[in-house]
Design an enzyme around this catalytic site. Structure first.
Site, PDB file in Angstrom:
ATOM      1  N   TRP A 187       0.829  -1.212   0.000  1.00  0.00           N
ATOM      2  CA  TRP A 187       0.000   0.000   0.000  1.00  0.00           C
ATOM      3  C   TRP A 187       0.855   1.250   0.000  1.00  0.00           C
ATOM      4  O   TRP A 187       0.498   2.253  -0.622  1.00  0.00           O
ATOM      5  CB  TRP A 187      -0.993  -0.025   1.166  1.00  0.00           C
ATOM      6  CG  TRP A 187      -1.922  -1.182   1.015  1.00  0.00           C
ATOM      7  CD1 TRP A 187      -1.975  -2.305   1.799  1.00  0.00           C
ATOM      8  CD2 TRP A 187      -2.897  -1.377  -0.021  1.00  0.00           C
ATOM      9  NE1 TRP A 187      -2.918  -3.172   1.315  1.00  0.00           N
ATOM     10  CE2 TRP A 187      -3.501  -2.634   0.204  1.00  0.00           C
ATOM     11  CE3 TRP A 187      -3.304  -0.624  -1.115  1.00  0.00           C
ATOM     12  CZ2 TRP A 187      -4.499  -3.148  -0.627  1.00  0.00           C
ATOM     13  CZ3 TRP A 187      -4.304  -1.129  -1.954  1.00  0.00           C
ATOM     14  CH2 TRP A 187      -4.882  -2.371  -1.695  1.00  0.00           C
ATOM     15  N   LYS A 242     -11.930  -1.458   8.010  1.00  0.00           N
ATOM     16  CA  LYS A 242     -11.204  -2.397   8.864  1.00  0.00           C
ATOM     17  C   LYS A 242     -11.598  -2.215  10.325  1.00  0.00           C
ATOM     18  O   LYS A 242     -12.177  -3.109  10.933  1.00  0.00           O
ATOM     19  CB  LYS A 242      -9.704  -2.268   8.665  1.00  0.00           C
ATOM     20  CG  LYS A 242      -9.320  -2.738   7.267  1.00  0.00           C
ATOM     21  CD  LYS A 242      -7.975  -2.275   6.870  1.00  0.00           C
ATOM     22  CE  LYS A 242      -7.827  -2.116   5.388  1.00  0.00           C
ATOM     23  NZ  LYS A 242      -8.187  -3.256   4.577  1.00  0.00           N
ATOM     24  N   ASP A 271      -0.991   6.805   6.503  1.00  0.00           N
ATOM     25  CA  ASP A 271      -2.084   5.903   6.140  1.00  0.00           C
ATOM     26  C   ASP A 271      -2.297   4.962   7.324  1.00  0.00           C
ATOM     27  O   ASP A 271      -1.469   4.096   7.600  1.00  0.00           O
ATOM     28  CB  ASP A 271      -1.680   5.120   4.874  1.00  0.00           C
ATOM     29  CG  ASP A 271      -2.697   4.055   4.489  1.00  0.00           C
ATOM     30  OD1 ASP A 271      -3.722   3.912   5.189  1.00  0.00           O
ATOM     31  OD2 ASP A 271      -2.466   3.354   3.481  1.00  0.00           O
TER      32      ASP A 271
HETATM   33  N1  PMP Z   1      -3.811   1.231   2.849  1.00  0.00           N
HETATM   34  C1  PMP Z   1      -3.832   0.131   3.622  1.00  0.00           C
HETATM   35  C2  PMP Z   1      -2.883   0.023   4.768  1.00  0.00           C
HETATM   36  C3  PMP Z   1      -4.742  -0.892   3.329  1.00  0.00           C
HETATM   37  O1  PMP Z   1      -4.773  -1.993   4.082  1.00  0.00           O
HETATM   38  C4  PMP Z   1      -5.623  -0.748   2.228  1.00  0.00           C
HETATM   39  C5  PMP Z   1      -6.678  -1.779   1.885  1.00  0.00           C
HETATM   40  N2  PMP Z   1      -6.463  -3.047   2.236  1.00  0.00           N
HETATM   41  C6  PMP Z   1      -5.530   0.393   1.451  1.00  0.00           C
HETATM   42  C7  PMP Z   1      -4.633   1.378   1.804  1.00  0.00           C
HETATM   43  C8  PMP Z   1      -6.431   0.606   0.247  1.00  0.00           C
HETATM   44  O2  PMP Z   1      -7.631   1.009   0.740  1.00  0.00           O
HETATM   45  P1  PMP Z   1      -8.941   1.256  -0.144  1.00  0.00           P
HETATM   46  O3  PMP Z   1      -9.360  -0.078  -0.652  1.00  0.00           O
HETATM   47  O4  PMP Z   1      -9.867   1.845   0.874  1.00  0.00           O
HETATM   48  O5  PMP Z   1      -8.606   2.201  -1.225  1.00  0.00           O
END
Ligand code: PMP
Length: 356
Positions: A102, A193, A169
């Protein structure tokens, strides 16, 4: 029978949140209307948005400290591009820590806006640890990091001291542990989450870092515009915000983030102790960086996979397989996961040991 849900996200929420949310679908606030059919400008929903925004700040200890909370759409993936759009100056630069998939996705977006310095990366070791000992350029417009790496099961325990704004994030560990949140200037997290259903993204931003990039920002991507509109620039994700509010209220009733952190530590401790004790298993992440939200582990002998999988499925466990880039197993033990469910998993691991 209700399953023990270890899914990484969308994921488990408190049972009482599910119950209250179901009631609101049928009859919201005894209005004779469903939460799904009322105007986002109605008094009842404006009250939901206001409380959700102020409770988010309260739980993070940020009330009255120059921060604003927003509930936006587009997931953390949209925040990957909103952060540079709002903070990176024309011809400026940003510093990123590459601690996982991510983080890499966030870096990719930043590169569309300007010079993006990756201060350190653990990619070579398949992100099994958090990089340390790096230097953040003092002329960067901001530093970006990922507090918890959902896929690899690593979590930042310390955050670097720096003179530049810190963007984080926190998608997979928001409201799970107490930090000095005033050290962060922009925090974002997809709701799905630890907070609510998919569809809302929490953004917590220190107002004085905005409107300094010199860029013309399209309205929907402009944090300042969303703040001015009190998170109602367009129709917000009404139901996702409402369920997020219910979860925030649940956290407050539990005693706040510090109290929830204690329970999370006990759950993580229980599971990691078994992973380290049981000769059939090994942890996937470096011990000092282990996440207390996503516990990644592997079987030492792949021949036991079938037996283990049959055992945990029979015990009513769901969502345990690891992400394809790590393999093995990932137990996501978010705030709403009861310790009793973690005990069920630990018992299954012990059962495997006595069976093989
Ligand atoms: N950052 C992290 C740490 C994640 O775990 C995730 C999704 N698993 C994301 C970003 C992406 O998030 P989204 O699907 O809400 O765009």
């Amino acid at each position: 029978m209700k399953k023990h849900n270890y899914s990484a996200g969308p994921s488990i929420l408190p049972q009482e949140v599910f119950e209250k949310a179901s009631k609101a679908i049928l009859n919201f606030n005894d209005s004779g209307l469903s939460i799904l059919e009322i105007s986002h400008r109605s008094k009842d929903f404006v009250a939901v948005m206001d409380e959700a925004r102020s409770l988010a700040l309260e739980l993070l200890g940020l009330t009255g400290k120059g921060y604003q909370a927003l509930f936006l759409q587009g997931g953390a993936s949209t925040a990957f591009l909103m952060a540079p759009y709002n903070l990176m100056k024309e011809n400026g630069k940003a510093a990123y820590l590459d601690s996982g998939t991510w983080a890499t996705a966030a870096i990719k977006e930043a590169k569309y806006f300007g010079e993006t310095v990756v201060v350190a990366s653990s990619k070579e070791e398949n992100y099994n640890h958090i990089p340390k000992g790096y230097t953040i350029p003092s002329d960067a417009d901001y530093f970006h990091c990922t507090s918890n790496n959902t896929i690899f099961g690593t979590q930042m325990k310390d955050f670097p001291a720096t003179n530049v704004p810190v963007v984080c994030d926190m998608s997979s560990d928001i409201f799970s542990r107490n930090l000095d949140f005033s050290k962060f200037d922009l925090i974002y997290a997809g709701a799905q989450k630890n907070m609510g259903p998919a569809g809302a993204t929490l953004v917590v931003v220190k107002e004085d870092i905005l409107e300094k990039s010199g860029r013309t920002i399209p309205s929907m991507l402009d944090y300042a515009k969303h703040i001015k509109a009190e998170s109602m620039y367009n129709t917000p994700p009404v139901f996702a915000v409402y369920v997020s509010l219910l979860t925030l209220q649940w956290i407050k009733e539990k005693g706040g983030v510090a109290a929830v952190e204690k329970l999370n530590d006990a759950k993580a401790d229980l599971l990691y102790t078994e992973i380290d004790r049981n000769p059939l298993f090994k942890g996937a992440a470096a011990v000092e960086d282990r996440s207390n939200m996503n516990v990644t582990f592997l079987l030492n002998n792949a021949d036991h996979t079938e037996t283990f999988d049959a055992l945990w499925k029979a015990a009513g466990i769901s969502g345990l397989p690891g992400h394809r880039s790590v393999g093995g197993y990932r137990a996501s033990i978010y705030n709403a996961m009861p310790i009793e469910s973690v005990q069920v998993l630990v018992d299954v691991m012990k059962a495997l040991e006595s069976k093989v």
